[in-house]
Design a protein around this motif. Structure first.
Motif, PDB file in Angstrom:
ATOM      1  N   TRP B  20      92.112  -4.199  25.697  1.00  0.00           N
ATOM      2  CA  TRP B  20      91.277  -3.050  25.331  1.00  0.00           C
ATOM      3  C   TRP B  20      91.520  -2.623  23.883  1.00  0.00           C
ATOM      4  CZ3 TRP B  20      87.060  -1.453  27.611  1.00  0.00           C
ATOM      5  CH2 TRP B  20      86.848  -1.835  28.933  1.00  0.00           C
ATOM      6  N   ILE B  23      89.441  -4.990  22.035  1.00  0.00           N
ATOM      7  CA  ILE B  23      88.012  -4.667  22.174  1.00  0.00           C
ATOM      8  C   ILE B  23      87.637  -3.491  21.279  1.00  0.00           C
ATOM      9  CG2 ILE B  23      86.294  -3.710  23.788  1.00  0.00           C
ATOM     10  CD1 ILE B  23      87.646  -5.428  25.991  1.00  0.00           C
ATOM     11  N   ILE B  24      88.455  -2.447  21.314  1.00  0.00           N
ATOM     12  CA  ILE B  24      88.155  -1.265  20.494  1.00  0.00           C
ATOM     13  C   ILE B  24      88.240  -1.612  19.003  1.00  0.00           C
ATOM     14  CG2 ILE B  24      88.984   1.044  19.870  1.00  0.00           C
ATOM     15  CD1 ILE B  24      89.828   1.336  22.860  1.00  0.00           C
ATOM     16  N   GLY B  31      81.226  -2.137  14.081  1.00  0.00           N
ATOM     17  CA  GLY B  31      80.530  -0.858  13.910  1.00  0.00           C
ATOM     18  C   GLY B  31      80.513  -0.448  12.448  1.00  0.00           C
ATOM     19  N   ALA B 165      87.122 -10.512  29.807  1.00  0.00           N
ATOM     20  CA  ALA B 165      87.022  -9.273  29.015  1.00  0.00           C
ATOM     21  C   ALA B 165      86.738  -9.610  27.543  1.00  0.00           C
ATOM     22  CB  ALA B 165      88.311  -8.467  29.141  1.00  0.00           C
ATOM     23  N   HIS B 168      83.120 -10.458  27.309  1.00  0.00           N
ATOM     24  CA  HIS B 168      82.243  -9.280  27.403  1.00  0.00           C
ATOM     25  C   HIS B 168      82.238  -8.497  26.087  1.00  0.00           C
ATOM     26  CE1 HIS B 168      81.827 -10.351  31.462  1.00  0.00           C
ATOM     27  NE2 HIS B 168      82.915  -9.807  31.921  1.00  0.00           N
ATOM     28  N   LEU B 172      79.052  -7.494  24.102  1.00  0.00           N
ATOM     29  CA  LEU B 172      78.822  -6.094  23.717  1.00  0.00           C
ATOM     30  C   LEU B 172      78.506  -5.976  22.224  1.00  0.00           C
ATOM     31  CD1 LEU B 172      78.936  -3.104  24.540  1.00  0.00           C
ATOM     32  CD2 LEU B 172      81.416  -3.190  24.257  1.00  0.00           C
TER      33      LEU B 172
END
Lengths: 86, 185
Positions: B20, B23-24, B31, B165, B168, B172
């Motif tokens: 995670w 991912i972040i 972004g 994960a 994904h 994403l």
């Protein structure tokens, strides 16, 4: 039908709607409206991936946090996109 | 009577915490790239729209469907593995990886087409960010394909969960990149 398969089908539908919106851009539709539609659909898709593919449906607090962050990010992108039209 | 303490916030998070964190981190990097992209567009919206008209929206839309379906198969693979259906899980993961390879093939054709048109990263700021963001994402797809194949081979439930994960996350990032770079005229 399980939740994962429903999510996949929903993602396909959202992708189809995105393609339709992009066709409208080519057809001379108001790009401000189609831009909003496209970004909202992207937000919906990302929420589904987080919720169903990555399993945040079972972690509601994390899901709320991610959804809020993504929504704020989407609003930032929308603001930057619409800025030249102001 | 046994006390059942509610899970802590970190315990509630599915899968591995470090995944995670990754991912972040990746979401923040991509972004930031998208914010830079739309910020540069403010000073030259017509130039960005003209540059964008050289992109192939159809192949990018096809790639979206491919990644979404591949992500579904990776998630399905994890469910199958958790239910001890190892062969079916491996098959789902390998097909997910194969779809990732198709994504790369389409993306490569897209880049080759740009090269044939004489378009490179220094043609316009649009293309600098287009190549940077979609190229960096494509590198993640390549890594993801290898990871999916690896966890199909070494298929402990924890490894499959981590590999799925990662995949994904790649999915994403693409559903956010695609509309901004290819569609926001």
């Amino acid at each position: 039908m399980d939740a994962l398969t429903r999510a996949w089908l929903a993602l396909l539908v959202f992708s189809g709607l995105t393609a339709a919106a992009s066709t409208l851009v080519g057809g001379g539709a108001d790009t401000r409206i189609t831009g909003i539609v496209v970004l909202v659909l992207a937000l919906l898709k990302s929420r589904l991936i987080l919720s169903r593919y990555l399993g945040l449906a079972d972690a509601p607090a994390w899901r709320r946090g991610f959804n809020l962050s993504l929504t704020l990010f989407g609003l930032l992108l929308l603001g930057l996109y619409l800025f030249p039209t102001l | 009577m046994t006390d059942h303490a509610p899970p802590s916030l970190l315990e509630e998070l599915p899968g591995d915490l470090m995944m995670w964190v990754l991912i972040i981190s990746e979401l923040l990097i991509f972004g930031a790239g998208l914010v830079v992209f739309l910020s540069l567009r403010i000073s030259d919206p017509i130039g960005f729209a003209e540059a964008q008209s050289h992109l192939d929206r159809t192949s990018a839309a096809v790639n979206t469907v491919i990644l979404i379906t591949s992500g579904y198969l990776a998630a399905k693979g994890l469910h199958l593995r958790l239910n001890a259906r190892r062969t079916a899980a491996r098959l789902a993961l390998v097909v997910a990886a194969a779809l990732g390879a198709v994504f790369i093939a389409i993306k490569s054709a897209e880049f080759a087409d740009k090269a044939a048109q004489g378009i490179s990263y220094d043609t316009h700021p649009f293309f600098m960010l287009y190549f940077l963001l979609t190229g960096f994402h494509a590198a993640h797809v390549v890594a993801g394909v290898l990871v999916l194949l690896l966890v199909a081979w070494r298929d402990t439930p924890e490894d499959v969960e981590m590999g799925a994960a990662f995949w994904h996350m790649v999915d994403l990032v693409w559903v956010l990149l695609f509309p901004v770079i290819y569609l926001l005229a």
